[in-house]
Every structure is written in C-alpha cells, then in structure tokens.
Design a protein around this motif. Sequence first.
Motif, PDB file in Angstrom:
ATOM      1  N   GLU A 267       0.958  -1.190  -0.174  1.00  0.00           N
ATOM      2  CA  GLU A 267      -0.070  -0.066   0.117  1.00  0.00           C
ATOM      3  C   GLU A 267       0.885   1.173  -0.031  1.00  0.00           C
ATOM      4  OE1 GLU A 267      -3.903   0.971   2.520  1.00  0.00           O
ATOM      5  OE2 GLU A 267      -3.413  -1.115   2.223  1.00  0.00           O
ATOM      6  N   ASN A 268       0.242   2.355  -0.612  1.00  0.00           N
ATOM      7  CA  ASN A 268       1.091   3.412  -0.883  1.00  0.00           C
ATOM      8  C   ASN A 268       0.359   4.792  -0.167  1.00  0.00           C
ATOM      9  OD1 ASN A 268       3.194   2.651  -2.639  1.00  0.00           O
ATOM     10  ND2 ASN A 268       1.368   1.958  -3.633  1.00  0.00           N
ATOM     11  N   PHE A 269       0.971   5.642   0.601  1.00  0.00           N
ATOM     12  CA  PHE A 269       0.628   6.768   1.122  1.00  0.00           C
ATOM     13  C   PHE A 269       1.148   7.817   0.748  1.00  0.00           C
ATOM     14  CE2 PHE A 269       0.089   3.044   4.085  1.00  0.00           C
ATOM     15  CZ  PHE A 269      -1.090   3.140   4.402  1.00  0.00           C
ATOM     16  N   VAL A 270       0.332   8.919   0.619  1.00  0.00           N
ATOM     17  CA  VAL A 270       1.004  10.424   0.429  1.00  0.00           C
ATOM     18  C   VAL A 270       0.958  11.134   1.605  1.00  0.00           C
ATOM     19  CG1 VAL A 270      -0.995  11.215  -0.778  1.00  0.00           C
ATOM     20  CG2 VAL A 270       1.015  12.507  -1.310  1.00  0.00           C
TER      21      VAL A 270
ATOM     22  N   ASP B  85      -3.810   2.493  14.151  1.00  0.00           N
ATOM     23  CA  ASP B  85      -4.836   1.508  14.275  1.00  0.00           C
ATOM     24  C   ASP B  85      -5.298   1.218  13.018  1.00  0.00           C
ATOM     25  OD1 ASP B  85      -5.011   1.312  16.864  1.00  0.00           O
ATOM     26  OD2 ASP B  85      -6.763   2.907  17.097  1.00  0.00           O
ATOM     27  N   PHE B  86      -5.265   2.202  12.034  1.00  0.00           N
ATOM     28  CA  PHE B  86      -5.623   2.107  10.395  1.00  0.00           C
ATOM     29  C   PHE B  86      -4.539   0.843   9.799  1.00  0.00           C
ATOM     30  CE2 PHE B  86      -4.829   3.371   6.064  1.00  0.00           C
ATOM     31  CZ  PHE B  86      -6.022   2.768   5.418  1.00  0.00           C
ATOM     32  N   LEU B  87      -3.335   1.180  10.330  1.00  0.00           N
ATOM     33  CA  LEU B  87      -2.240   0.464   9.707  1.00  0.00           C
ATOM     34  C   LEU B  87      -2.413  -0.962  10.129  1.00  0.00           C
ATOM     35  CD1 LEU B  87       1.014   2.584   9.647  1.00  0.00           C
ATOM     36  CD2 LEU B  87      -0.578   2.105   7.743  1.00  0.00           C
ATOM     37  N   ASP B  88      -2.716  -1.254  11.437  1.00  0.00           N
ATOM     38  CA  ASP B  88      -2.781  -2.606  12.165  1.00  0.00           C
ATOM     39  C   ASP B  88      -4.079  -3.341  11.571  1.00  0.00           C
ATOM     40  OD1 ASP B  88      -2.907  -4.351  14.058  1.00  0.00           O
ATOM     41  OD2 ASP B  88      -3.973  -3.284  15.617  1.00  0.00           O
ATOM     42  N   GLU B  89      -4.966  -2.416  11.153  1.00  0.00           N
ATOM     43  CA  GLU B  89      -6.170  -3.194  10.366  1.00  0.00           C
ATOM     44  C   GLU B  89      -5.822  -3.823   9.115  1.00  0.00           C
ATOM     45  OE1 GLU B  89      -9.698  -0.945   9.523  1.00  0.00           O
ATOM     46  OE2 GLU B  89      -9.761  -0.191  11.517  1.00  0.00           O
ATOM     47  N   ARG B  90      -5.035  -2.791   8.400  1.00  0.00           N
ATOM     48  CA  ARG B  90      -4.416  -3.256   7.061  1.00  0.00           C
ATOM     49  C   ARG B  90      -3.636  -4.437   7.135  1.00  0.00           C
ATOM     50  NH1 ARG B  90      -7.472  -2.230   3.776  1.00  0.00           N
ATOM     51  NH2 ARG B  90      -6.334  -1.827   2.000  1.00  0.00           N
ATOM     52  N   LEU B  91      -2.634  -4.098   7.954  1.00  0.00           N
ATOM     53  CA  LEU B  91      -1.618  -5.249   8.082  1.00  0.00           C
ATOM     54  C   LEU B  91      -2.309  -6.758   8.432  1.00  0.00           C
ATOM     55  CD1 LEU B  91       0.926  -3.478  10.209  1.00  0.00           C
ATOM     56  CD2 LEU B  91       1.432  -4.759   8.248  1.00  0.00           C
ATOM     57  N   LYS B  92      -3.525  -6.695   9.318  1.00  0.00           N
ATOM     58  CA  LYS B  92      -3.924  -7.963   9.591  1.00  0.00           C
ATOM     59  C   LYS B  92      -4.568  -8.559   8.328  1.00  0.00           C
ATOM     60  CE  LYS B  92      -5.352  -7.198  14.576  1.00  0.00           C
ATOM     61  NZ  LYS B  92      -5.785  -6.274  15.124  1.00  0.00           N
ATOM     62  N   THR B  93      -5.270  -7.512   7.454  1.00  0.00           N
ATOM     63  CA  THR B  93      -5.770  -8.009   6.189  1.00  0.00           C
ATOM     64  C   THR B  93      -4.814  -8.835   5.299  1.00  0.00           C
ATOM     65  OG1 THR B  93      -7.325  -6.350   6.214  1.00  0.00           O
ATOM     66  CG2 THR B  93      -7.361  -7.295   4.268  1.00  0.00           C
ATOM     67  N   TYR B  94      -3.475  -7.956   5.177  1.00  0.00           N
ATOM     68  CA  TYR B  94      -2.574  -8.377   4.252  1.00  0.00           C
ATOM     69  C   TYR B  94      -1.924  -9.824   4.937  1.00  0.00           C
ATOM     70  CZ  TYR B  94      -2.563  -4.237   1.476  1.00  0.00           C
ATOM     71  OH  TYR B  94      -3.147  -3.283   0.811  1.00  0.00           O
ATOM     72  N   VAL B  95      -1.694  -9.804   6.019  1.00  0.00           N
ATOM     73  CA  VAL B  95      -1.021 -11.093   6.835  1.00  0.00           C
ATOM     74  C   VAL B  95      -1.853 -12.429   6.817  1.00  0.00           C
ATOM     75  CG1 VAL B  95      -0.239 -12.057   8.916  1.00  0.00           C
ATOM     76  CG2 VAL B  95       0.481  -9.809   8.448  1.00  0.00           C
ATOM     77  N   ALA B  96      -3.232 -11.918   6.709  1.00  0.00           N
ATOM     78  CA  ALA B  96      -4.348 -13.293   6.408  1.00  0.00           C
ATOM     79  C   ALA B  96      -4.153 -13.758   5.123  1.00  0.00           C
ATOM     80  CB  ALA B  96      -5.755 -12.786   6.951  1.00  0.00           C
ATOM     81  N   ALA B  97      -3.770 -12.741   4.310  1.00  0.00           N
ATOM     82  CA  ALA B  97      -3.795 -13.340   2.819  1.00  0.00           C
ATOM     83  C   ALA B  97      -2.503 -13.860   2.620  1.00  0.00           C
ATOM     84  CB  ALA B  97      -4.083 -12.231   1.954  1.00  0.00           C
ATOM     85  N   LEU B  98      -1.563 -14.119   3.327  1.00  0.00           N
ATOM     86  CA  LEU B  98      -0.167 -14.534   2.856  1.00  0.00           C
ATOM     87  C   LEU B  98      -0.193 -15.897   2.840  1.00  0.00           C
ATOM     88  CD1 LEU B  98       2.381 -12.441   5.189  1.00  0.00           C
ATOM     89  CD2 LEU B  98       2.252 -12.244   2.806  1.00  0.00           C
TER      90      LEU B  98
END
Lengths: 224, 224
Positions: free
Chosen positions: A137-140, A211-224
């Motif tokens: 994911e990318n952030f500006v 918290d937002f990054l934590d949520e995103r991380l959980k999603t990505y980790v679940a898909a690994l």
Amino acid sequence: MEIRVVRSVREKNRELAHDVRQHLRERRSVMFNFMSSPGSGKTTLIEKLVPLLQQRGYNPAIIEGDVTTAIDAERLNHLNVPISLINTEKFGGSCHLGPNVILGALETLSSDSFDVVLIENVGNLICPASYDTGSNENFVLVSVTEGEEKPLKYPVVFKRTTASLITKVDLVEPLGFDIGALRRNVLSVNPDHRIFELSSRTEAGLQSFADFLDERLKTYVAAL
Amino acid sequence: MEIRVVRSVREKNRELAHDVRQHLRERRSVMFNFMSSPGSGKTTLIEKLVPLLQQRGYNPAIIEGDVTTAIDAERLNHLNVPISLINTEKFGGSCHLGPNVILGALETLSSDSFDVVLIENVGNLICPASYDTGSNENFVLVSVTEGEEKPLKYPVVFKRTTASLITKVDLVEPLGFDIGALRRNVLSVNPDHRIFELSSRTEAGLQSFADFLDERLKTYVAAL
C-alpha cells in the motif's frame, strides 16, 4: 542473424515489482510506501509510527531513500530497528525508488527479523508516484504548509495512494490554513481516499493512523 | 552507406539552452529561474516581485511551469503581465522545464513586450536543478517549514543557483526553526551563496531582494 528483444523499462519494472512481492511473501512481510515533497514530515512520522506498531505487536524495518546523505537514516537509528539506506545518487541521482533498488535494500535486510517494512521514498511529489515499489500500500503526506491546491497540481500521487496524511495540523491556526479546502481537493482527485489529519509534534491523529495500519496489516497477513 | 550521428540528450540540451540565450539577447531580455519544492512559495514570491520590478522600471513576463492545471497561472493573471503556461504532462509528465519547452514558451510570448522573464519551475527540488533553462541566473527557495537540513540532502540545486531565498520567515517562531543552522547548511554546500530571508506575508526582505535583482539586471543589460 541475432535478434535482440529489447524489453521496455516499464515491463522490466513490472517484473521487478513482482519479484519484490514474491520476496515479501516468502518473508511473510508487508510493505508500506510513504511519499511526499521534501519536508512534509516523512522521517518524523516514521519515527513516531515505529513504536506505535511495536506496541501493536509488529516488528518494523525501514527502507530509507535519499538522493544523498545518511541524515534521515541516522535520525532513525535510535529506534533500534533494521534500516536499509538507499542513496539514489549511486544509481544516477534518481528522484525516486524503483523496484530494483527496493529489492537490493530488502537483500541487505536478509539477516534481520521484521514483518512490516516502511519505505521513506525520496522527497518528491512527482516521480515516485510513477514507480511501483512492490509495496502492499502507498501513502502520500501533504503538510498544511504546502497549500490547499497540491492535490490538483500533483494528481498522480493522490490517485495512486490509498490515503492522504495531512501533516503538521498544529500549524493550521498560525497559517490560517483551510483544511476543508485541502480535503475537498483530495477527494475531487480521488473520491476513495482516506484522509488522516496528523501532527507529529502534538501526536494528534497518530494512534488512529496506527490503528488503521494495524487493520490493513491484519488483512494482508491473513492473505499471505 | 548512411552514417547517423546520434547526439546525446545532454549535447542537444546544451544547444537548446544556447538558442534560448540567443533568443533572449535578440529581445534584449534577461531571464531568472526560480526552483523549489512544492509549496515553498514560488507563485506568491513572483506575485510580489512583479510590482516591485515594475516600480524599478522593468516590464516582467512570466513562464509558469506545472505538471498539470492552470491554477498558478490563474493566480498570477491579475498582474496583467504576459504569462506563458507550460503543462509538462503534455511533454510526458516531466518533472522539470528543459530548454526546449522554455524556447516554446518564449515563442508564445513573441508578440508581447517585456525585458525580464521570471520562470516558475515545476515544484521539485531534484530534477529541475539538472537542466539549463538558458536563464541568466537561477534561484532556489527553501521555506522554513521544510527543515534545516534540506541543503545537505538536495545539494545539487544549492550548487547550481546563485542565491537561497529562505521563505516564510514569519513562521520561524511558531515552528521553533533554527535559521542559523539552515544558513550554515546552505554555505557548507555552496560557500558563495547569497542568502535572503523573505516573508511574502509580512513582506519582510522583499524590497532588498528586488534591489538585488535590479542590480543583477543592470549588469546583464549592460552586457547585452
């Protein structure tokens, strides 16, 4: 007769970004890429995010991109997390991080342990947006000192990121900055953008972005 | 057998910058190029400089470089001076102004009357510094919101300009900015740099910078 197939730079980059993703999957890691103008507060934000991610159970590493100098990497050294510094002048003074140098940076971290990589891209609002680093994911970042119209003038980076991090919001009042106008401009360029209002100085908004990054991380980790 | 001589991009740019200089000499005009990060205050500075140059007897024109949009050109429209807008996305989304597009911009101004051209380069601290626009002199803006270490991290633009314009100095106090450290960093990269401390909001330093430009203009005009 020899037939040479010249691959386009674009195609080569696509393959390299794929290699980066493959490398991250093998290491069960997720990567976030932070882009902005010089001085929008990328280094300070990363400095603040690392302990917040550690509190949430993650082991961050950092890839630090600069044209020259180790100033930012040295500022982050006290965090005691793995840091790979890329000086792009060694790759022709380049104004962005391509997947080739990211792959090299990940290799320098091969003996380190981490599960999330934060990239501080080169300070530049134009070129980095055109390169896929292989990040999840990318952030500006856009600081309130830069002006309300930045999303309209530099739309590509706002289109190719998932969230805008409005930084230095503690300066809204002394600047007379119109944060509503900035938000409207962000959304006119990318209606799906998430917007966070942050101040690394007062720490406003940092917990909610972590918290937002934590949520995103959980999603990505679940898909690994 | 046909022999093709492939000229390097560098060589081609050198020739084009020479053509720009020739064009300016024929028009008895001088050109100044302003470079900085996005949001350092280039547009506002130019907006303030135009009347100050007019008071000193000059007829300015503006070349306005942006990746996309006419926002800055429209902001300057009320000045009633000739403006040529370059949207670099039409030239491949380029992050700088090369002498080719400057030559094109000067041609769009061919029926206008002016004796000094102010270029607002694309907001970017890296790429524009590597291109000779054909200007007589180059300036870099760095705002106090960007951090004291910018000259060390982006040395090329400080080496290839004659003066640093430290902008937004009205924010030194609320930011707790160390202007002495910035000055030392500028001079460590380029010991010959002139440094001006400016605020477009309070107008601090603007008259003295306009006087400096007036002096430089007299020198260049005498040599035409």
